[in-house]
Write an enzyme that holds these catalytic residues in place. Sequence first.
Site, PDB file in Angstrom:
ATOM      1  N   TYR A 238       5.169  13.826 -11.640  1.00 51.88           N
ATOM      2  CA  TYR A 238       4.466  14.457 -10.520  1.00 51.88           C
ATOM      3  C   TYR A 238       3.256  15.250 -11.024  1.00 51.88           C
ATOM      4  O   TYR A 238       2.183  15.199 -10.423  1.00 51.88           O
ATOM      5  CB  TYR A 238       5.425  15.365  -9.717  1.00 51.88           C
ATOM      6  CG  TYR A 238       6.623  14.601  -9.168  1.00 51.88           C
ATOM      7  CD1 TYR A 238       6.500  13.273  -8.779  1.00 51.88           C
ATOM      8  CD2 TYR A 238       7.880  15.194  -9.050  1.00 51.88           C
ATOM      9  CE1 TYR A 238       7.592  12.556  -8.298  1.00 51.88           C
ATOM     10  CE2 TYR A 238       8.969  14.480  -8.561  1.00 51.88           C
ATOM     11  CZ  TYR A 238       8.809  13.164  -8.201  1.00 51.88           C
ATOM     12  OH  TYR A 238       9.890  12.441  -7.731  1.00 51.88           O
TER      13      TYR A 238
ATOM     14  N   ALA B 110      11.845   6.268  -6.907  1.00 54.22           N
ATOM     15  CA  ALA B 110      12.558   5.796  -8.092  1.00 54.22           C
ATOM     16  C   ALA B 110      12.003   4.465  -8.580  1.00 54.22           C
ATOM     17  O   ALA B 110      11.616   3.604  -7.788  1.00 54.22           O
ATOM     18  CB  ALA B 110      14.053   5.637  -7.798  1.00 54.22           C
TER      19      ALA B 110
ATOM     20  N   GLY C  70       6.489   4.944 -12.029  1.00 53.62           N
ATOM     21  CA  GLY C  70       6.245   6.217 -11.365  1.00 53.62           C
ATOM     22  C   GLY C  70       4.814   6.420 -10.914  1.00 53.62           C
ATOM     23  O   GLY C  70       4.563   6.895  -9.801  1.00 53.62           O
TER      24      GLY C  70
ATOM     25  N   ASN D 258      15.204  17.489 -13.970  1.00 54.88           N
ATOM     26  CA  ASN D 258      14.649  16.125 -13.965  1.00 54.88           C
ATOM     27  C   ASN D 258      13.255  16.125 -14.584  1.00 54.88           C
ATOM     28  O   ASN D 258      12.232  16.046 -13.898  1.00 54.88           O
ATOM     29  CB  ASN D 258      14.627  15.561 -12.548  1.00 54.88           C
ATOM     30  CG  ASN D 258      14.441  14.057 -12.547  1.00 54.88           C
ATOM     31  OD1 ASN D 258      13.937  13.483 -13.510  1.00 54.88           O
ATOM     32  ND2 ASN D 258      14.841  13.416 -11.467  1.00 54.88           N
TER      33      ASN D 258
HETATM   34  C1  LIG Z   1      11.618  12.876  -4.925  1.00 56.43           C
HETATM   35  C2  LIG Z   1      12.682  12.338  -5.818  1.00 56.43           C
HETATM   36  O1  LIG Z   1      13.263  11.322  -5.546  1.00 56.43           O
HETATM   37  S1  LIG Z   1      12.983  13.182  -7.292  1.00 56.43           S
HETATM   38  C3  LIG Z   1      13.911  12.014  -8.269  1.00 56.43           C
HETATM   39  C4  LIG Z   1      12.997  11.128  -9.066  1.00 56.43           C
HETATM   40  N1  LIG Z   1      13.628   9.856  -9.411  1.00 56.43           N
HETATM   41  C5  LIG Z   1      14.577   9.723 -10.369  1.00 56.43           C
HETATM   42  O2  LIG Z   1      14.965  10.659 -11.052  1.00 56.43           O
HETATM   43  C6  LIG Z   1      15.122   8.341 -10.543  1.00 56.43           C
HETATM   44  C7  LIG Z   1      15.191   7.943 -12.040  1.00 56.43           C
HETATM   45  N2  LIG Z   1      13.864   8.020 -12.676  1.00 56.43           N
HETATM   46  C8  LIG Z   1      12.870   7.199 -12.358  1.00 56.43           C
HETATM   47  O3  LIG Z   1      12.968   6.368 -11.474  1.00 56.43           O
HETATM   48  C9  LIG Z   1      11.574   7.346 -13.124  1.00 56.43           C
HETATM   49  O4  LIG Z   1      11.868   7.799 -14.432  1.00 56.43           O
HETATM   50  C10 LIG Z   1      10.550   8.297 -12.459  1.00 56.43           C
HETATM   51  C11 LIG Z   1      10.110   7.712 -11.134  1.00 56.43           C
HETATM   52  C12 LIG Z   1      11.147   9.699 -12.238  1.00 56.43           C
HETATM   53  C13 LIG Z   1       9.337   8.479 -13.365  1.00 56.43           C
HETATM   54  O5  LIG Z   1       8.801   7.211 -13.627  1.00 56.43           O
HETATM   55  P1  LIG Z   1       7.648   7.017 -14.761  1.00 56.43           P
HETATM   56  O6  LIG Z   1       6.637   8.078 -14.569  1.00 56.43           O
HETATM   57  O7  LIG Z   1       7.217   5.623 -14.689  1.00 56.43           O
HETATM   58  O8  LIG Z   1       8.383   7.375 -16.113  1.00 56.43           O
HETATM   59  P2  LIG Z   1       9.523   6.546 -16.875  1.00 56.43           P
HETATM   60  O9  LIG Z   1      10.473   5.950 -15.917  1.00 56.43           O
HETATM   61  O10 LIG Z   1       8.870   5.636 -17.859  1.00 56.43           O
HETATM   62  O11 LIG Z   1      10.258   7.753 -17.572  1.00 56.43           O
HETATM   63  C14 LIG Z   1       9.646   8.568 -18.561  1.00 56.43           C
HETATM   64  C15 LIG Z   1      10.615   8.740 -19.704  1.00 56.43           C
HETATM   65  O12 LIG Z   1      11.758   9.439 -19.200  1.00 56.43           O
HETATM   66  C16 LIG Z   1      12.946   8.669 -19.478  1.00 56.43           C
HETATM   67  N3  LIG Z   1      13.880   8.845 -18.364  1.00 56.43           N
HETATM   68  C17 LIG Z   1      13.643   8.666 -17.059  1.00 56.43           C
HETATM   69  N4  LIG Z   1      14.739   8.939 -16.345  1.00 56.43           N
HETATM   70  C18 LIG Z   1      15.694   9.270 -17.208  1.00 56.43           C
HETATM   71  C19 LIG Z   1      17.047   9.641 -17.082  1.00 56.43           C
HETATM   72  N5  LIG Z   1      17.657   9.734 -15.899  1.00 56.43           N
HETATM   73  N6  LIG Z   1      17.729   9.929 -18.200  1.00 56.43           N
HETATM   74  C20 LIG Z   1      17.154   9.848 -19.417  1.00 56.43           C
HETATM   75  N7  LIG Z   1      15.848   9.488 -19.602  1.00 56.43           N
HETATM   76  C21 LIG Z   1      15.137   9.219 -18.511  1.00 56.43           C
HETATM   77  C22 LIG Z   1      12.448   7.232 -19.567  1.00 56.43           C
HETATM   78  O13 LIG Z   1      13.327   6.421 -20.310  1.00 56.43           O
HETATM   79  C23 LIG Z   1      11.119   7.415 -20.261  1.00 56.43           C
HETATM   80  O14 LIG Z   1      11.302   7.580 -21.657  1.00 56.43           O
HETATM   81  P3  LIG Z   1      10.266   6.918 -22.706  1.00 56.43           P
HETATM   82  O15 LIG Z   1       8.930   7.510 -22.371  1.00 56.43           O
HETATM   83  O16 LIG Z   1      10.821   7.336 -24.005  1.00 56.43           O
HETATM   84  O17 LIG Z   1      10.341   5.450 -22.421  1.00 56.43           O
END
Ligand SMILES: CC(=O)SCCNC(=O)CCNC(=O)[C@H](O)C(C)(C)COP(=O)(O)OP(=O)(O)OC[C@H]1O[C@@H](n2cnc3c(N)ncnc32)[C@H](O)[C@@H]1OP(=O)(O)O
Length: 225
Positions: free
Chosen positions: A209, A170, A175, A202
């Site tokens: 990934y 997270a 990411g 998700n």
């Molecule tokens: C193995 C596991 O743990 S699976 C679970 C993965 N982790 C999560 O779901 C925790 C919440 N999410 C995150 O921490 C991150 O979004 C990650 C790690 C999944 C991906 O990170 P990154 O690749 O850096 O992408 P980023 O965080 O910028 O997200 C991409 C887009 O999705 C959006 N987004 C991410 N999570 C959410 C959410 N829960 N709800 C709505 N939008 C979301 C972001 O705002 C972003 O939008 P933008 O491009 O318009 O700014």
Amino acid sequence: MAVHGTIEELAWESAFFGLRSAIIRLQPTAPALTRADFAPWDRVQVKLAASQTQQLDALQQLGFSLVEGEIDLALQVSAEGRDPAASIASAEDIPALRQMASEIFVQSRFRTPWYASDDSGRFYAQWVENAVKGVFDHQCLVFRAENGGITGFVSLRQLNEQEARIGLLAGRGVGEKLMQAACQWARQRQLTLVRVATQLGNTAALKRYIQSGANVESTALWLYR
Ligand SMILES: CC(=O)SCCNC(=O)CCNC(=O)[C@H](O)C(C)(C)COP(=O)(O)OP(=O)(O)OC[C@H]1O[C@@H](n2cnc3c(N)ncnc32)[C@H](O)[C@@H]1OP(=O)(O)O
Ligand SMILES: Cc1cn([C@H]2C[C@H](O)[C@@H](COP(=O)(O)OP(=O)(O)O[C@H]3O[C@H](C)[C@H](N)[C@H](O)[C@H]3O)O2)c(=O)[nH]c1=O
């Protein structure tokens, strides 16, 4: 169609959630299960390959409900790659990691109405704390902002001599670095494959990934009764 399998207690979950929990291990050679087999349990789970649609129908007829979809992916670890210089989380990081984990995993199969409203947050908080302590997952890596605050974390477990699994990952906007850190962790241990799973809905995690080089290995459905 009947559902054949054995019922196995989920001891860790039973204690943690305070619900007598069990999982069906589907097995064609096992006896056919009936509603009476589920009666001793507060919660019975089953994880089904998404392609097993006839078993899906049969489980629904036995009173099971579809709770969540899951996608499993795998990433080959190249011999050389970028080291984003993550830090190993320490005991002092646990309160901040617990707080972050309890809020950020908004999609979970440990959701209401099957579990209490704070159970999912409590579960991921415990998972990350355990990872820092080397329990369940083996290590937790973090990235920090200039002020020392944690911007992202990834927990990892070595599965065997070739493979690692990402437990929790997270950090909004971090990411790519988290995936590089996971690969570096595997590379340092001469592992060649990193596995990771996430919820069907998700899309941010799935995009991450796949952009980081992972391929879909399997898809599954979680059903509960
Ligand atoms: C193995 C596991 O743990 S699976 C679970 C993965 N982790 C999560 O779901 C925790 C919440 N999410 C995150 O921490 C991150 O979004 C990650 C790690 C999944 C991906 O990170 P990154 O690749 O850096 O992408 P980023 O965080 O910028 O997200 C991409 C887009 O999705 C959006 N987004 C991410 N999570 C959410 C959410 N829960 N709800 C709505 N939008 C979301 C972001 O705002 C972003 O939008 P933008 O491009 O318009 O700014
Ligand atoms: C912390 C901890 C957990 N366990 C047990 C409890 C459960 O039976 C399993 C973990 O189940 P899992 O199916 O992996 O759980 P999730 O569905 O929440 O996980 C998926 O989504 C997460 C967000 C994450 N991406 C994860 O990688 C996915 O699998 O383990 C235990 O026995 N001991 C423990 O310390």
